[in-house]
Design a protein around this motif. Structure first.
Motif, mmCIF file in Angstrom:
data_model
loop_
_atom_site.group_PDB
_atom_site.id
_atom_site.type_symbol
_atom_site.label_atom_id
_atom_site.label_comp_id
_atom_site.label_asym_id
_atom_site.label_seq_id
_atom_site.Cartn_x
_atom_site.Cartn_y
_atom_site.Cartn_z
ATOM 1 N N THR A 60 -14.041 -11.575 1.922
ATOM 2 C CA THR A 60 -14.139 -10.994 3.259
ATOM 3 C C THR A 60 -12.823 -10.301 3.595
ATOM 4 O OG1 THR A 60 -13.421 -13.084 4.262
ATOM 5 C CG2 THR A 60 -15.801 -12.715 4.053
ATOM 6 N N TYR A 61 -12.902 -9.235 4.337
ATOM 7 C CA TYR A 61 -11.723 -8.448 4.675
ATOM 8 C C TYR A 61 -11.630 -8.287 6.187
ATOM 9 C CZ TYR A 61 -11.950 -7.278 -0.282
ATOM 10 O OH TYR A 61 -12.004 -7.354 -1.651
ATOM 11 N N LYS A 62 -10.414 -8.108 6.655
ATOM 12 C CA LYS A 62 -10.173 -7.946 8.085
ATOM 13 C C LYS A 62 -10.543 -6.542 8.539
ATOM 14 C CE LYS A 62 -6.360 -11.287 8.165
ATOM 15 N NZ LYS A 62 -4.926 -11.489 8.471
ATOM 16 N N LEU A 63 -10.728 -6.415 9.849
ATOM 17 C CA LEU A 63 -11.056 -5.113 10.421
ATOM 18 C C LEU A 63 -9.959 -4.093 10.127
ATOM 19 C CD1 LEU A 63 -12.868 -3.355 12.212
ATOM 20 C CD2 LEU A 63 -11.615 -4.242 14.199
ATOM 21 N N ALA A 64 -8.697 -4.549 10.138
ATOM 22 C CA ALA A 64 -7.580 -3.633 9.865
ATOM 23 C C ALA A 64 -7.681 -3.031 8.467
ATOM 24 C CB ALA A 64 -6.251 -4.372 10.033
ATOM 25 N N ALA A 110 3.115 -8.880 -4.576
ATOM 26 C CA ALA A 110 2.261 -7.694 -4.545
ATOM 27 C C ALA A 110 2.725 -6.681 -3.495
ATOM 28 C CB ALA A 110 0.818 -8.102 -4.278
ATOM 29 N N LEU A 111 3.419 -7.148 -2.446
ATOM 30 C CA LEU A 111 3.878 -6.246 -1.396
ATOM 31 C C LEU A 111 4.857 -5.214 -1.945
ATOM 32 C CD1 LEU A 111 4.283 -5.267 1.494
ATOM 33 C CD2 LEU A 111 5.929 -7.111 1.819
ATOM 34 N N LEU A 112 5.821 -5.686 -2.731
ATOM 35 C CA LEU A 112 6.806 -4.767 -3.298
ATOM 36 C C LEU A 112 6.127 -3.761 -4.217
ATOM 37 C CD1 LEU A 112 9.819 -4.052 -3.583
ATOM 38 C CD2 LEU A 112 9.880 -5.526 -5.583
ATOM 39 N N PHE A 113 5.187 -4.239 -5.038
ATOM 40 C CA PHE A 113 4.490 -3.315 -5.934
ATOM 41 C C PHE A 113 3.688 -2.294 -5.139
ATOM 42 C CE2 PHE A 113 0.381 -2.355 -7.981
ATOM 43 C CZ PHE A 113 0.859 -1.458 -8.915
ATOM 44 N N PHE A 169 1.406 3.090 4.063
ATOM 45 C CA PHE A 169 2.678 2.466 4.440
ATOM 46 C C PHE A 169 2.487 1.496 5.605
ATOM 47 C CE2 PHE A 169 4.875 6.055 2.207
ATOM 48 C CZ PHE A 169 5.667 5.267 1.387
ATOM 49 N N TYR A 170 1.557 1.796 6.500
ATOM 50 C CA TYR A 170 1.256 0.860 7.580
ATOM 51 C C TYR A 170 0.736 -0.458 7.012
ATOM 52 C CZ TYR A 170 -1.510 -1.444 11.183
ATOM 53 O OH TYR A 170 -2.058 -2.381 12.027
ATOM 54 N N LYS A 171 -0.125 -0.378 6.014
ATOM 55 C CA LYS A 171 -0.653 -1.590 5.396
ATOM 56 C C LYS A 171 0.468 -2.396 4.740
ATOM 57 C CE LYS A 171 -4.315 -3.229 2.347
ATOM 58 N NZ LYS A 171 -4.903 -4.060 3.401
ATOM 59 N N ALA A 172 1.420 -1.687 4.101
ATOM 60 C CA ALA A 172 2.552 -2.383 3.484
ATOM 61 C C ALA A 172 3.407 -3.075 4.545
ATOM 62 C CB ALA A 172 3.397 -1.393 2.683
ATOM 63 N N LEU A 173 3.669 -2.398 5.674
ATOM 64 C CA LEU A 173 4.451 -3.010 6.748
ATOM 65 C C LEU A 173 3.714 -4.191 7.367
ATOM 66 C CD1 LEU A 173 5.823 0.192 8.526
ATOM 67 C CD2 LEU A 173 7.102 -1.421 7.095
ATOM 68 N N GLN A 174 2.391 -4.100 7.421
ATOM 69 C CA GLN A 174 1.583 -5.195 7.950
ATOM 70 C C GLN A 174 1.742 -6.438 7.082
ATOM 71 O OE1 GLN A 174 -2.719 -4.679 7.844
ATOM 72 N NE2 GLN A 174 -2.843 -5.272 10.000
ATOM 73 N N ARG A 175 1.712 -6.248 5.770
ATOM 74 C CA ARG A 175 1.915 -7.374 4.850
ATOM 75 C C ARG A 175 3.318 -7.961 5.013
ATOM 76 N NH1 ARG A 175 -0.468 -4.870 -0.790
ATOM 77 N NH2 ARG A 175 -2.683 -4.827 -0.204
ATOM 78 N N ARG A 176 4.292 -7.078 5.192
ATOM 79 C CA ARG A 176 5.665 -7.548 5.353
ATOM 80 C C ARG A 176 5.797 -8.398 6.608
ATOM 81 N NH1 ARG A 176 11.065 -3.720 5.952
ATOM 82 N NH2 ARG A 176 12.583 -5.419 6.040
ATOM 83 N N SER A 177 5.148 -7.975 7.691
ATOM 84 C CA SER A 177 5.181 -8.744 8.938
ATOM 85 C C SER A 177 4.558 -10.114 8.743
ATOM 86 C CB SER A 177 4.452 -7.975 10.032
ATOM 87 O OG SER A 177 4.384 -8.721 11.220
ATOM 88 N N LYS A 178 3.464 -10.181 7.986
ATOM 89 C CA LYS A 178 2.806 -11.457 7.720
ATOM 90 C C LYS A 178 3.720 -12.377 6.917
ATOM 91 C CE LYS A 178 -1.360 -13.497 5.720
ATOM 92 N NZ LYS A 178 -0.629 -14.491 4.944
#
Length: 427
Positions: free
Chosen positions: A147-151, A289-292, A331-340
């Motif tokens: 399952t995946y999030k709306l984002a 995986a975020l860095l990659f 890049f937004y998705k990458a920043l989202q992962r970083r925030s998490k």
């Protein structure tokens, strides 16, 4: 007896010379990122050159299957060498038809990727490939019930919208055809349609191969090198069979023998592909995986810019806007992962029970040293501190570092016995 409110971890768990080690680790991380970025960019340049360059009077090289065969054969040799050095068995762990399924779709994806460059430009190919997350999400839902999030869906749709804007607001067909100046608008439109179909097949097959390969790893105990060896080994045999069936083998070898220039290009492409694959695996295992994902997105953006300079591609204003939409979403998705990740670290600092994310991070740190018997204790000790402190402040029996490492070793190393073996894909 209740546990004390504040508890200091045992001295045996405290890092020694941690700042110096972290500085060295950061230097290694930067070197890894730079090498991976350069190898991926070189792979893209070599790919476009081989498929669009005129090699004398014989024109362009036509056999995509030979490129796939050479790439996979090079990877097989490297993976086999790694398995022998590590003392791991060469016999496959999973049923052979699983490897065939992954290999077949992988070959089809790679061949369509190369063939597409005969019909569309490299910037188009690269931008469309950014939409890989859509088929990956679809296959993940169908095959692994994810399952995946709306984002995630919003990012995926934004990428698709950006790709659509790029395709509709400028020229997308390749201009590297003989007599391209005399080609009609209908010919260019036909090339665009064929290229788009090839890229859609590439996305579907690549997404399936990635998802099914994840399931293969989850269902059987095998190392990265073992998985690579068997998948690319089957891919080499299938691509060689395709060359023979299509009667391309002799002609392709004759072309390469006649033009030594392309031999160096193909060799460079194969080495870049193998190096990139090994660096991708190491980057994900060592740094996450975020860095990659960040490196991959940066590489795609730089590849488009370099291709435009080297091969004189023209990008319109509308195509530039579509490109900005695609990479802005990524890049937004990458920043989202970083925030998490920062939130998880904050929870750990506040002595909360480690989440699955922090546990996976610890596993990645343990896995970094390949679990052959040597463990990097200075790198592991900060995480061990967090987990041990969390256990002490939560009325849980203190965790001994040696026991924790032993459990991590059993769960991550396929060569060690596991108290809870993974399930089988056949079930």
């Amino acid at each position: 007896m209740p546990a004390p409110k504040h508890c200091v971890p045992p001295d045996s768990l405290k890092p020694s010379g941690c700042s110096d080690f972290l500085h060295l680790r950061n230097c290694k991380m930067v070197a890894c990122m730079a090498t991976l970025l350069l190898s991926l960019i070189f792979y893209g340049i070599a790919q476009e050159r081989i498929m669009t360059h005129d090699y004398g009077e014989d024109g362009k090289f036509q056999s995509s299957l030979l490129l796939v065969f050479v790439n996979r054969s090079t990877t097989v040799l490297v993976a086999c060498t790694a398995l022998l050095l590590r003392g791991e068995p060469l016999w496959p762990t999973a049923p052979m038809h699983y490897y065939v399924a992954v290999s077949f779709t992988n070959i089809l994806a790679s061949a369509c990727q190369f063939e597409a460059l005969k019909y569309v430009s490299f910037p188009v190919q690269t931008l469309v490939k950014c939409g890989k997350m859509i088929p990956v999400m679809l296959w993940g839902s169908l095959i692994m019930n994810k399952t995946y999030k709306l984002a995630d869906y919003v990012v995926g749709l934004t990428v698709m919208l950006g790709c659509s804007v790029f395709l509709l607001t400028g020229e997308v067909a390749t201009k590297h055809h003989k007599g391209s100046h005399d080609r009609s608008a209908s010919d260019a439109e036909f090339d665009s349609v064929v290229g788009a179909v090839l890229l859609l097949i590439h996305l579907a097959c690549d997404g399936f191969a990635s998802t099914f390969q994840d399931k293969l790893f989850g269902g059987f105990q095998m190392s990265f090198y073992a998985m690579t060896f068997h998948v690319t080994g089957v891919s080499s045999l299938l691509s060689l069979t395709g060359l023979i069936v299509k009667c391309e083998l002799v002609h392709s070898i004759s072309f390469v023998y006649k033009h030594s220039e392309i031999a160096m290009d193909i060799l460079g492409l194969a080495l870049a592909a193998t190096t990139s694959q090994l660096l991708i695996s190491y980057t994900i295992r060592a740094y996450g995986a975020l860095l990659f994902a960040t490196v991959q997105t940066t590489r795609q953006f730089l590849s488009i810019l370099i291709s435009c300079v080297l091969f004189s591609h023209i990008i319109t204003t509308g195509q530039a806007a579509g490109t900005a939409m695609v990479f802005g979403a990524l890049f937004y998705k990458a920043l989202q992962r970083r925030s998490k990740n920062k939130t998880d670290c904050h929870n750990a600092d506040n002595h909360q029970i480690p989440t699955s994310s922090s546990t996976q991070e610890l596993q990645a740190l343990i896995k970094q040293d390949d679990m052959i018997g040597e463990l990097n204790l200075p790198l592991l000790s900060p995480k061990l501190d967090q987990i041990s402190t969390s256990a002490l402040t939560s009325n849980v029996a203190p965790v001994d570092a040696k026991d924790l490492i032993d459990v991590g070793a059993r769960s991550l190393n396929p060569l060690l016995p596991s108290p809870s073996p993974r399930g089988n894909l056949s079930t």
